[in-house]
Design a protein around this motif. Structure first.
Motif, PDB file in Angstrom:
ATOM      1  N   LEU A   1       0.829  -1.209   0.000  1.00 10.09           N
ATOM      2  CA  LEU A   1       0.000   0.000   0.000  1.00 10.09           C
ATOM      3  C   LEU A   1       0.862   1.257   0.000  1.00 10.09           C
ATOM      4  CD1 LEU A   1      -2.877  -0.817   2.501  1.00 10.09           C
ATOM      5  CD2 LEU A   1      -3.027  -0.564   0.040  1.00 10.09           C
ATOM      6  N   PHE A   2       1.937   1.238   0.804  1.00 15.78           N
ATOM      7  CA  PHE A   2       2.798   2.425   0.879  1.00 15.78           C
ATOM      8  C   PHE A   2       3.550   2.649  -0.429  1.00 15.78           C
ATOM      9  CE2 PHE A   2       1.932   2.816   5.342  1.00 15.78           C
ATOM     10  CZ  PHE A   2       2.118   4.174   5.565  1.00 15.78           C
ATOM     11  N   ILE A   3       3.818   1.568  -1.161  1.00 17.46           N
ATOM     12  CA  ILE A   3       4.510   1.730  -2.442  1.00 17.46           C
ATOM     13  C   ILE A   3       3.572   2.332  -3.487  1.00 17.46           C
ATOM     14  CG2 ILE A   3       5.574   0.472  -4.359  1.00 17.46           C
ATOM     15  CD1 ILE A   3       6.713  -1.483  -2.248  1.00 17.46           C
ATOM     16  N   PHE A   4       2.306   1.858  -3.494  1.00 17.30           N
ATOM     17  CA  PHE A   4       1.430   2.245  -4.598  1.00 17.30           C
ATOM     18  C   PHE A   4       0.542   3.452  -4.316  1.00 17.30           C
ATOM     19  CE2 PHE A   4       2.579  -2.057  -5.881  1.00 17.30           C
ATOM     20  CZ  PHE A   4       2.930  -1.807  -7.196  1.00 17.30           C
ATOM     21  N   MET A   5       0.405   3.850  -3.043  1.00 17.03           N
ATOM     22  CA  MET A   5      -0.434   5.015  -2.773  1.00 17.03           C
ATOM     23  C   MET A   5       0.449   6.218  -2.478  1.00 17.03           C
ATOM     24  SD  MET A   5      -3.296   3.198  -0.367  1.00 17.03           S
ATOM     25  CE  MET A   5      -4.207   4.659   0.103  1.00 17.03           C
ATOM     26  N   ASP A   6      -0.122   7.413  -2.645  1.00 19.74           N
ATOM     27  CA  ASP A   6       0.624   8.633  -2.324  1.00 19.74           C
ATOM     28  C   ASP A   6       0.511   8.898  -0.832  1.00 19.74           C
ATOM     29  OD1 ASP A   6       1.659   9.334  -4.753  1.00 19.74           O
ATOM     30  OD2 ASP A   6      -0.234  10.241  -5.410  1.00 19.74           O
ATOM     31  N   LEU A   7       1.451   8.383  -0.078  1.00 19.95           N
ATOM     32  CA  LEU A   7       1.405   8.543   1.370  1.00 19.95           C
ATOM     33  C   LEU A   7       2.718   9.155   1.838  1.00 19.95           C
ATOM     34  CD1 LEU A   7      -0.045   5.008   2.188  1.00 19.95           C
ATOM     35  CD2 LEU A   7      -1.318   7.136   2.120  1.00 19.95           C
ATOM     36  N   THR A   8       2.660   9.768   3.029  1.00 24.67           N
ATOM     37  CA  THR A   8       3.895  10.338   3.564  1.00 24.67           C
ATOM     38  C   THR A   8       4.577   9.323   4.469  1.00 24.67           C
ATOM     39  OG1 THR A   8       2.465  11.368   5.182  1.00 24.67           O
ATOM     40  CG2 THR A   8       3.430  12.818   3.530  1.00 24.67           C
ATOM     41  N   VAL A   9       5.892   9.297   4.377  1.00 24.43           N
ATOM     42  CA  VAL A   9       6.677   8.394   5.206  1.00 24.43           C
ATOM     43  C   VAL A   9       7.650   9.255   6.001  1.00 24.43           C
ATOM     44  CG1 VAL A   9       8.301   6.482   5.174  1.00 24.43           C
ATOM     45  CG2 VAL A   9       6.478   6.570   3.489  1.00 24.43           C
ATOM     46  N   PRO A  10       7.838   8.980   7.297  1.00 25.49           N
ATOM     47  CA  PRO A  10       8.772   9.786   8.082  1.00 25.49           C
ATOM     48  C   PRO A  10      10.147   9.794   7.435  1.00 25.49           C
ATOM     49  CG  PRO A  10       7.570   8.296   9.506  1.00 25.49           C
ATOM     50  CD  PRO A  10       7.197   7.938   8.111  1.00 25.49           C
ATOM     51  N   ALA A  11      10.753  10.980   7.403  1.00 30.04           N
ATOM     52  CA  ALA A  11      12.048  11.097   6.744  1.00 30.04           C
ATOM     53  C   ALA A  11      13.174  10.602   7.638  1.00 30.04           C
ATOM     54  CB  ALA A  11      12.295  12.547   6.326  1.00 30.04           C
ATOM     55  N   SER A  12      13.083  10.914   8.945  1.00 28.14           N
ATOM     56  CA  SER A  12      14.220  10.552   9.801  1.00 28.14           C
ATOM     57  C   SER A  12      13.973   9.224  10.509  1.00 28.14           C
ATOM     58  CB  SER A  12      14.477  11.664  10.820  1.00 28.14           C
ATOM     59  OG  SER A  12      13.913  11.310  12.069  1.00 28.14           O
ATOM     60  N   TRP A  13      15.040   8.495  10.711  1.00 34.67           N
ATOM     61  CA  TRP A  13      14.903   7.180  11.353  1.00 34.67           C
ATOM     62  C   TRP A  13      14.444   7.328  12.794  1.00 34.67           C
ATOM     63  CZ3 TRP A  13      17.850   6.182  15.657  1.00 34.67           C
ATOM     64  CH2 TRP A  13      18.927   7.052  15.868  1.00 34.67           C
ATOM     65  N   LEU A  14      14.743   8.503  13.402  1.00 37.08           N
ATOM     66  CA  LEU A  14      14.360   8.710  14.786  1.00 37.08           C
ATOM     67  C   LEU A  14      12.834   8.717  14.933  1.00 37.08           C
ATOM     68  CD1 LEU A  14      16.040   9.050  17.334  1.00 37.08           C
ATOM     69  CD2 LEU A  14      15.673  11.517  17.151  1.00 37.08           C
ATOM     70  N   THR A  15      12.163   9.306  13.942  1.00 38.94           N
ATOM     71  CA  THR A  15      10.694   9.322  13.968  1.00 38.94           C
ATOM     72  C   THR A  15      10.152   7.905  13.943  1.00 38.94           C
ATOM     73  OG1 THR A  15      10.901  11.321  12.654  1.00 38.94           O
ATOM     74  CG2 THR A  15       8.681  10.437  12.958  1.00 38.94           C
ATOM     75  N   TRP A  16      10.794   7.057  13.150  1.00 34.54           N
ATOM     76  CA  TRP A  16      10.377   5.651  13.099  1.00 34.54           C
ATOM     77  C   TRP A  16      10.492   5.005  14.483  1.00 34.54           C
ATOM     78  CZ3 TRP A  16       7.843   2.993   9.515  1.00 34.54           C
ATOM     79  CH2 TRP A  16       7.835   3.496   8.204  1.00 34.54           C
ATOM     80  N   VAL A  17      11.613   5.291  15.139  1.00 35.40           N
ATOM     81  CA  VAL A  17      11.814   4.711  16.479  1.00 35.40           C
ATOM     82  C   VAL A  17      10.715   5.190  17.421  1.00 35.40           C
ATOM     83  CG1 VAL A  17      13.355   4.625  18.479  1.00 35.40           C
ATOM     84  CG2 VAL A  17      14.296   4.486  16.163  1.00 35.40           C
ATOM     85  N   TYR A  18      10.444   6.522  17.398  1.00 38.80           N
ATOM     86  CA  TYR A  18       9.396   7.074  18.253  1.00 38.80           C
ATOM     87  C   TYR A  18       8.045   6.445  17.927  1.00 38.80           C
ATOM     88  CZ  TYR A  18      12.564  10.753  19.824  1.00 38.80           C
ATOM     89  OH  TYR A  18      13.597  11.440  20.384  1.00 38.80           O
ATOM     90  N   PHE A  19       7.785   6.302  16.628  1.00 41.45           N
ATOM     91  CA  PHE A  19       6.504   5.727  16.213  1.00 41.45           C
ATOM     92  C   PHE A  19       6.335   4.307  16.743  1.00 41.45           C
ATOM     93  CE2 PHE A  19       4.482   2.842  13.090  1.00 41.45           C
ATOM     94  CZ  PHE A  19       3.173   3.226  13.291  1.00 41.45           C
ATOM     95  N   ILE A  20       7.384   3.492  16.587  1.00 34.54           N
ATOM     96  CA  ILE A  20       7.287   2.097  17.044  1.00 34.54           C
ATOM     97  C   ILE A  20       7.090   2.047  18.558  1.00 34.54           C
ATOM     98  CG2 ILE A  20       8.555  -0.082  17.241  1.00 34.54           C
ATOM     99  CD1 ILE A  20       9.773   0.656  14.447  1.00 34.54           C
ATOM    100  N   ALA A  21       7.828   2.915  19.268  1.00 35.32           N
ATOM    101  CA  ALA A  21       7.669   2.956  20.725  1.00 35.32           C
ATOM    102  C   ALA A  21       6.248   3.364  21.096  1.00 35.32           C
ATOM    103  CB  ALA A  21       8.683   3.936  21.327  1.00 35.32           C
ATOM    104  N   ALA A  22       5.730   4.387  20.404  1.00 35.45           N
ATOM    105  CA  ALA A  22       4.382   4.875  20.717  1.00 35.45           C
ATOM    106  C   ALA A  22       3.333   3.824  20.384  1.00 35.45           C
ATOM    107  CB  ALA A  22       4.095   6.164  19.948  1.00 35.45           C
ATOM    108  N   ALA A  23       3.540   3.113  19.265  1.00 35.26           N
ATOM    109  CA  ALA A  23       2.585   2.075  18.879  1.00 35.26           C
ATOM    110  C   ALA A  23       2.577   0.945  19.917  1.00 35.26           C
ATOM    111  CB  ALA A  23       2.931   1.521  17.496  1.00 35.26           C
TER     112      ALA A  23
END
Lengths: 267, 268
Positions: free
Chosen positions: A130-152
């Motif tokens: 879905l993320f490949i084929f749809m126009d979606l935003t992806v966090p640019a920095s790896w730190l955001t990913w870490v925060y997101f996973i922790a928050a999830a």
């Protein structure tokens, strides 16, 4: 330490067990997709071609919904509540009480296993596509990913503790019908799972930020799309941690009272 | 007249069921309250959603409520008549289905009359209150014809959703699974139709009009009554709702009977 090895055994077993019931996994994915279609279409229609609304771009809003649907897949993959309630009703829970483990923790670790299986075999492949084929935003920095996973992850724990504590009320009430529906409605609306808090009427937003539900979907989603950023991220995760602890103690309290009640009744 | 005999028998069977359920009065009221709060929850979600946006695909909040109430009302009847069809798999697996075959009445009818869920009063109360509220808030311009058409399309909606439940239950004859198909396919699909179909991709709209005719349950009839446009479909399409229901239900019934004819008891 030894104790945790025991709980991990439940995780491993649940993982393997999910592998046997593959039809369940696929069917759950199917209904997850239908709900994604529904909420994606609703938000597309609400924006009605506008580039942005309330300061949030359409692309970010759509990402919010997709991430939310992904998380709700995760949150719905554990042992269903009615299965535990059924054990209470039939008295089977007495057998679990006799065993040398903490029952809520045992179910939590088992959920880790079935959720892991569901993420690896179903959710992740689908949502990567879905993320490949749809126009979606992806966090640019790896730190955001870490925060997101922790928050999830925190969100998962909050949801688990609240839902389980609530489900255990069936120890005290034979019929939880009406209350249960109010609870699930509050959880779906106030968690921001389908409508982000910034689109709420002001008074409702004020209520929602003081409740634990926002930690389940709103905080991780908003971190992912960058609506919560900078110093606010750590503050939000701090709020989540507060609720994890509070809800954990709530669950322990309800559990202790509930298991006591079982002993009184004789199961 | 066999039909009269069956009608009489139906009421005898269900009145026994109703009396049994009224033995648990507290549970009964709790379930009704539960149903009403659950539906109110969806309505409140719609309200919050439209608080900043005003309309969804040119449908206002009250028009959406009206759409929602039609679906709930026909679903209420559906629960009474057909909802237990989804658990046919349990009956087949436990071998308890056989008792429907050894009696001198139509097994389909017997299975249908087996249960009568009085909690569907929750659906009736909710939808009728919504109809009244919406009629005060927006000018629907009720005429005798419109009321008649509403009744006809409710019957159409019952037959369409009932037909789908019958189809799902028929799957149990072949796969010994049915309940799961309900939760995987029909439950989410019913949720889709709580919102005007115009917001969905064209292929989905087309699918809900001509393959699984959910569109005729509430969207097309509501568009006729509220005099709203249905893009991609002619405005009069809603009038076909009762006919579509009848045809769809007959097909479902036929498939169910076909499944029954190749049913072999599990013997357990």
């Amino acid at each position: 330490m030894h104790q945790y090895r025991m709980y991990w055994a439940f995780t491993r077993k649940a993982f393997l067990r999910s592998a046997v019931y593959r039809f369940d996994v696929w069917s759950r994915l199917g209904s997850n997709l239908i709900f994604l279609l529904m909420w994606g279409s609703i938000w597309t229609a609400l924006y009605a071609g506008r580039e942005e609304a309330g300061g949030v771009s359409f692309e970010a809003m759509l990402t919010y919904i997709v991430v939310s649907q992904f998380l709700s897949g995760i949150n719905g993959a554990g042992t269903p509540l009615w299965e535990i309630q059924e054990k209470v009703r039939t008295g089977d829970i007495a057998i679990e009480l006799m065993r040398p483990f903490n029952v809520p923790l045992r179910y939590l670790f088992a959920d880790f296993g079935s959720v892991a299986f569901y993420i690896i075999t179903a959710l992740l492949p689908l949502y990567i596509v879905l993320f490949i084929f749809m126009d979606l935003t992806v966090p640019a920095s790896w730190l955001t990913w870490v925060y997101f996973i922790a928050a999830a992850f925190n969100g998962f724990l909050i949801r688990y503790c609240i839902e389980m504590a609530f489900g255990l009320l069936s120890f005290f009430l034979v019929e939880t019908g009406g209350i249960e529906d109010i609870f699930y409605f509050a959880m779906s609306l106030l968690s921001g799972s389908v409508i982000p808090l910034w689109f709420f009427p002001d008074w409702l937003e004020k209520i929602a930020v003081y409740l634990p539900f926002q930690g389940i979907y709103y905080i991780p989603n908003a971190i992912f799309i960058g609506e919560i950023f900078g110093g606010e991220i750590l503050f939000s995760i701090g709020i989540q941690l507060f609720w994890v602890i509070a809800c954990f103690f709530l669950l322990r309290f309800v559990w202790n009272r509930a298991s006591h009640k079982v002993i009184v009744q004789g199961g | 007249m066999p039909i009269l005999k069956y009608v009489d028998l139906y009421f005898k069977l269900v009145s026994a069921g109703i009396r049994a359920q009224f033995q648990y009065r507290f549970a009964f009221f709790m379930r009704i309250i539960g149903l009403i709060t659950a539906y109110s929850g969806t309505a409140i979600t719609m309200w919050v959603m439209l608080y900043r946006f005003q309309e969804l695909g040119s449908w206002s909040f009250f028009e959406m409520l009206f759409l929602f109430a039609i679906a709930i009302l026909s679903w209420g009847f559906c629960i009474i008549l057909f909802f237990h069809f989804r658990s046919l798999d349990t009956y087949i697996i436990n071998g308890t289905f056989d008792r429907f075959l050894v009696r001198p009445i139509n097994p389909f009818f017997h299975f249908m009359a087996m249960r009568f869920d009085v909690a569907s009063f929750g659906q009736f109360i909710f939808s009728i209150l919504i109809f009244i509220w919406v009629s005060f808030e927006i000018n629907i311009g009720w005429t005798f014809g419109k009321v008649l058409f509403l009744f006809a399309s409710i019957i159409g909606g019952i037959l369409i959703q009932g037909g789908l439940l019958v189809l799902i239950s028929a799957l149990a004859f072949w796969t010994t699974k049915s309940e799961q198909f309900y939760w995987v396919a029909m439950y989410p699909a019913r949720n889709l139709t709580n919102y005007p179909l115009v917001i969905y991709p064209k292929i989905v709209q087309w699918f809900t009009a001509f393959v699984v005719p959910f569109g005729f349950v509430n969207y097309f009839p509501a568009a006729v009554i509220l005099e709203k446009e249905t893009p991609f479909f002619p405005a009069y399409i809603g009038y076909f709702s009762p006919l579509v229901g009848l045809v769809f239900f007959m097909i479902a019934y036929w498939i169910w009977m076909l499944g029954l004819s190749r049913y072999k008891s599990t013997g357990s």
